[in-house]
Design a protein around this motif. Structure first.
Motif, PDB file in Angstrom:
ATOM      1  N   LYS A  37     -13.170  -3.187  32.686  1.00  0.00           N
ATOM      2  CA  LYS A  37     -14.539  -3.674  32.832  1.00  0.00           C
ATOM      3  C   LYS A  37     -15.010  -3.401  34.245  1.00  0.00           C
ATOM      4  O   LYS A  37     -14.235  -3.111  35.144  1.00  0.00           O
ATOM      5  CB  LYS A  37     -14.600  -5.171  32.545  1.00  0.00           C
ATOM      6  N   THR A  38     -16.315  -3.476  34.420  1.00  0.00           N
ATOM      7  CA  THR A  38     -16.825  -3.413  35.777  1.00  0.00           C
ATOM      8  C   THR A  38     -16.466  -4.724  36.457  1.00  0.00           C
ATOM      9  O   THR A  38     -16.067  -5.688  35.804  1.00  0.00           O
ATOM     10  CB  THR A  38     -18.348  -3.217  35.768  1.00  0.00           C
ATOM     11  N   THR A  39     -16.614  -4.790  37.751  1.00  0.00           N
ATOM     12  CA  THR A  39     -16.113  -5.937  38.483  1.00  0.00           C
ATOM     13  C   THR A  39     -17.069  -6.354  39.591  1.00  0.00           C
ATOM     14  O   THR A  39     -17.876  -5.550  40.061  1.00  0.00           O
ATOM     15  CB  THR A  39     -14.729  -5.607  39.089  1.00  0.00           C
ATOM     16  N   LYS A  40     -16.953  -7.598  40.020  1.00  0.00           N
ATOM     17  CA  LYS A  40     -17.732  -8.087  41.147  1.00  0.00           C
ATOM     18  C   LYS A  40     -17.032  -7.824  42.479  1.00  0.00           C
ATOM     19  O   LYS A  40     -17.573  -8.129  43.532  1.00  0.00           O
ATOM     20  CB  LYS A  40     -17.995  -9.589  40.983  1.00  0.00           C
ATOM     21  N   ILE A  41     -15.827  -7.290  42.431  1.00  0.00           N
ATOM     22  CA  ILE A  41     -15.110  -6.954  43.661  1.00  0.00           C
ATOM     23  C   ILE A  41     -15.876  -5.832  44.353  1.00  0.00           C
ATOM     24  O   ILE A  41     -16.053  -4.745  43.793  1.00  0.00           O
ATOM     25  CB  ILE A  41     -13.656  -6.534  43.362  1.00  0.00           C
ATOM     26  N   TRP A  95     -15.370  -3.718  46.769  1.00  0.00           N
ATOM     27  CA  TRP A  95     -14.811  -2.467  47.257  1.00  0.00           C
ATOM     28  C   TRP A  95     -14.224  -1.563  46.170  1.00  0.00           C
ATOM     29  O   TRP A  95     -13.537  -0.589  46.476  1.00  0.00           O
ATOM     30  CB  TRP A  95     -13.752  -2.738  48.339  1.00  0.00           C
ATOM     31  N   THR A  96     -14.514  -1.880  44.915  1.00  0.00           N
ATOM     32  CA  THR A  96     -14.049  -1.028  43.832  1.00  0.00           C
ATOM     33  C   THR A  96     -15.116  -0.956  42.758  1.00  0.00           C
ATOM     34  O   THR A  96     -16.183  -1.581  42.873  1.00  0.00           O
ATOM     35  CB  THR A  96     -12.711  -1.544  43.272  1.00  0.00           C
ATOM     36  N   GLU A  97     -14.854  -0.190  41.693  1.00  0.00           N
ATOM     37  CA  GLU A  97     -15.850  -0.040  40.628  1.00  0.00           C
ATOM     38  C   GLU A  97     -15.421  -0.688  39.315  1.00  0.00           C
ATOM     39  O   GLU A  97     -16.255  -1.123  38.533  1.00  0.00           O
ATOM     40  CB  GLU A  97     -16.123   1.453  40.388  1.00  0.00           C
ATOM     41  N   ALA A  98     -14.125  -0.734  39.087  1.00  0.00           N
ATOM     42  CA  ALA A  98     -13.612  -1.313  37.837  1.00  0.00           C
ATOM     43  C   ALA A  98     -12.183  -1.779  38.070  1.00  0.00           C
ATOM     44  O   ALA A  98     -11.556  -1.428  39.071  1.00  0.00           O
ATOM     45  CB  ALA A  98     -13.656  -0.281  36.708  1.00  0.00           C
ATOM     46  N   THR A  99     -11.677  -2.584  37.139  1.00  0.00           N
ATOM     47  CA  THR A  99     -10.291  -3.037  37.223  1.00  0.00           C
ATOM     48  C   THR A  99      -9.512  -2.547  36.013  1.00  0.00           C
ATOM     49  O   THR A  99     -10.067  -2.351  34.932  1.00  0.00           O
ATOM     50  CB  THR A  99     -10.200  -4.574  37.294  1.00  0.00           C
ATOM     51  N   TRP A 100      -8.229  -2.351  36.224  1.00  0.00           N
ATOM     52  CA  TRP A 100      -7.310  -1.948  35.149  1.00  0.00           C
ATOM     53  C   TRP A 100      -6.043  -2.765  35.322  1.00  0.00           C
ATOM     54  O   TRP A 100      -5.394  -2.696  36.351  1.00  0.00           O
ATOM     55  CB  TRP A 100      -7.019  -0.456  35.247  1.00  0.00           C
ATOM     56  N   ASN A 101      -5.704  -3.571  34.307  1.00  0.00           N
ATOM     57  CA  ASN A 101      -4.576  -4.492  34.397  1.00  0.00           C
ATOM     58  C   ASN A 101      -3.530  -4.204  33.326  1.00  0.00           C
ATOM     59  O   ASN A 101      -3.466  -4.898  32.302  1.00  0.00           O
ATOM     60  CB  ASN A 101      -5.077  -5.937  34.270  1.00  0.00           C
ATOM     61  N   PRO A 102      -2.668  -3.199  33.532  1.00  0.00           N
ATOM     62  CA  PRO A 102      -1.589  -2.945  32.573  1.00  0.00           C
ATOM     63  C   PRO A 102      -0.507  -4.017  32.610  1.00  0.00           C
ATOM     64  O   PRO A 102       0.376  -4.034  31.757  1.00  0.00           O
ATOM     65  CB  PRO A 102      -1.042  -1.578  32.988  1.00  0.00           C
ATOM     66  N   SER A 103      -0.564  -4.892  33.593  1.00  0.00           N
ATOM     67  CA  SER A 103       0.260  -6.104  33.580  1.00  0.00           C
ATOM     68  C   SER A 103      -0.574  -7.236  34.160  1.00  0.00           C
ATOM     69  O   SER A 103      -1.552  -6.997  34.864  1.00  0.00           O
ATOM     70  CB  SER A 103       1.561  -5.928  34.377  1.00  0.00           C
ATOM     71  N   ILE A 104      -0.201  -8.462  33.830  1.00  0.00           N
ATOM     72  CA  ILE A 104      -0.910  -9.630  34.336  1.00  0.00           C
ATOM     73  C   ILE A 104       0.114 -10.679  34.779  1.00  0.00           C
ATOM     74  O   ILE A 104       1.285 -10.606  34.413  1.00  0.00           O
ATOM     75  CB  ILE A 104      -1.865 -10.247  33.276  1.00  0.00           C
ATOM     76  N   PHE A 154     -10.677   2.639  40.304  1.00  0.00           N
ATOM     77  CA  PHE A 154     -10.053   1.482  39.674  1.00  0.00           C
ATOM     78  C   PHE A 154      -9.189   0.699  40.660  1.00  0.00           C
ATOM     79  O   PHE A 154      -8.356   1.276  41.359  1.00  0.00           O
ATOM     80  CB  PHE A 154      -9.138   1.917  38.519  1.00  0.00           C
ATOM     81  N   PHE A 155      -9.368  -0.612  40.677  1.00  0.00           N
ATOM     82  CA  PHE A 155      -8.418  -1.493  41.342  1.00  0.00           C
ATOM     83  C   PHE A 155      -7.364  -1.827  40.292  1.00  0.00           C
ATOM     84  O   PHE A 155      -7.656  -2.450  39.274  1.00  0.00           O
ATOM     85  CB  PHE A 155      -9.135  -2.750  41.842  1.00  0.00           C
TER      86      PHE A 155
END
Length: 201
Positions: free
Chosen positions: A2-6, A8-17, A71-72
Motif C-alpha cells: 500500500k501507499t504510506t504516510k511515511i 521518505w518512501t512511497e510504499a511498504t512491503w512486509n514479507p514478515s511482520i 519500497f520501505f
C-alpha cells in the motif's frame, strides 16, 4: 502492499511482520502499536499481534507492480530479526533482484545479523541499506553498515531520544532524523536535531 504516510518512501512491503525490543529506541515502537490495532480489527496475519511471523504469500507483491516504486521493506518488522530464516531472506532478495525497476529501503537495528547475511552475498544495486541510531550508545552500528558494499547506505536517527554526539558520515549517503511519533512519545531536544543537521551540512 500500500501507499504510506511515511514521508521518505512511497510504499511498504512486509514479507514478515512482528518484532522484539533490542534497545531503548524500541520502547514506544509504532509498529507494535499498529500491530495490536490490526489484531483487534481481525486483519489477516496479525492473529498473534506483534509476534514475529514470515508471510510467504506476500513475496510476489512487488512483482505485480510495474511502475518504479520506492519500497520501505518491513515497516512492521526488522528484516534481520533473529527468527528470520536466511533461506527466506534469500527468497526476498530474489524478488528484489527480479524487480530492478524498484528501489528497496531496508532498515535494521540488528546490524550484526545483516553483516553476517551479506558476508557471502552481494547487495543488489537497487537496495538501500540502513541502520537506526537513536543515541550515542548505538552509533557503533554505523561502522557495521560501512563495512557492507551497498550503492546507498543510510541512517535513521529516529527516534532521537538523546544527543548522538559527533558522527562519522564517511560512506553514508543519506540521513533521516526526528523524534518519536506515538501518543506516549519521549520529548526530543531540538538541539539534538540541529547537531545532526549541522554535521550533515
Amino acid at each position: 502492499m500500500k501507499t504510506t504516510k511515511i514521508e521518505w518512501t512511497e510504499a511498504t512491503w512486509n514479507p514478515s511482520i512482528g518484532c522484539s525490543k533490542v534497545t531503548a529506541g524500541c520502547k514506544n515502537c509504532y509498529a507494535e502499536v499498529m500491530a495490536r490495532r490490526l489484531q483487534a480489527m481481525g486483519v489477516a496475519g496479525y492473529e498473534n499481534g506483534f509476534e514475529f511471523k514470515i508471510l510467504p504469500d506476500r513475496l510476489i507483491q512487488p512483482l505485480n507492480i510495474k511502475k518504479p516504486t520506492k519500497f520501505f521493506v518491513n515497516s512492521m518488522s526488522d528484516l534481520f530479526h533473529e527468527e528470520m530464516p536466511f533461506v527466506f531472506l534469500d527468497e526476498i532478495f530474489d524478488v528484489i533482484k527480479n524487480t530492478p525497476q524498484h528501489h528497496y529501503q531496508i532498515l535494521t537495528k540488528r546490524e550484526k545479523i545483516m553483516q553476517d547475511y551479506f558476508s557471502n552475498r552481494k547487495v543488489p544495486d537497487n537496495v538501500w541499506l540502513g541502520v537506526t541510531v537513536e543515541h550515542k550508545k548505538t552509533k557503533y552500528r554505523i561502522d557495521y553498515l560501512r563495512e557492507i558494499e551497498a550503492k546507498i547506505r543510510f541512517l535513521s536517527i529516529e527516534p532521537l531520544i538523546d544527543d548522538v554526539g559527533e558522527l562519522d558520515f564517511t560512506g553514508i549517503h543519506w540521513v533521516i532524523d526526528g523524534g518519536e511519533s506515538v501518543m506516549s512519545a519521549r520529548p526530543m531536544n531540538p538541539k539534538w536535531l540541529i547537531n545532526v543537521q549541522k554535521q550533515c551540512e
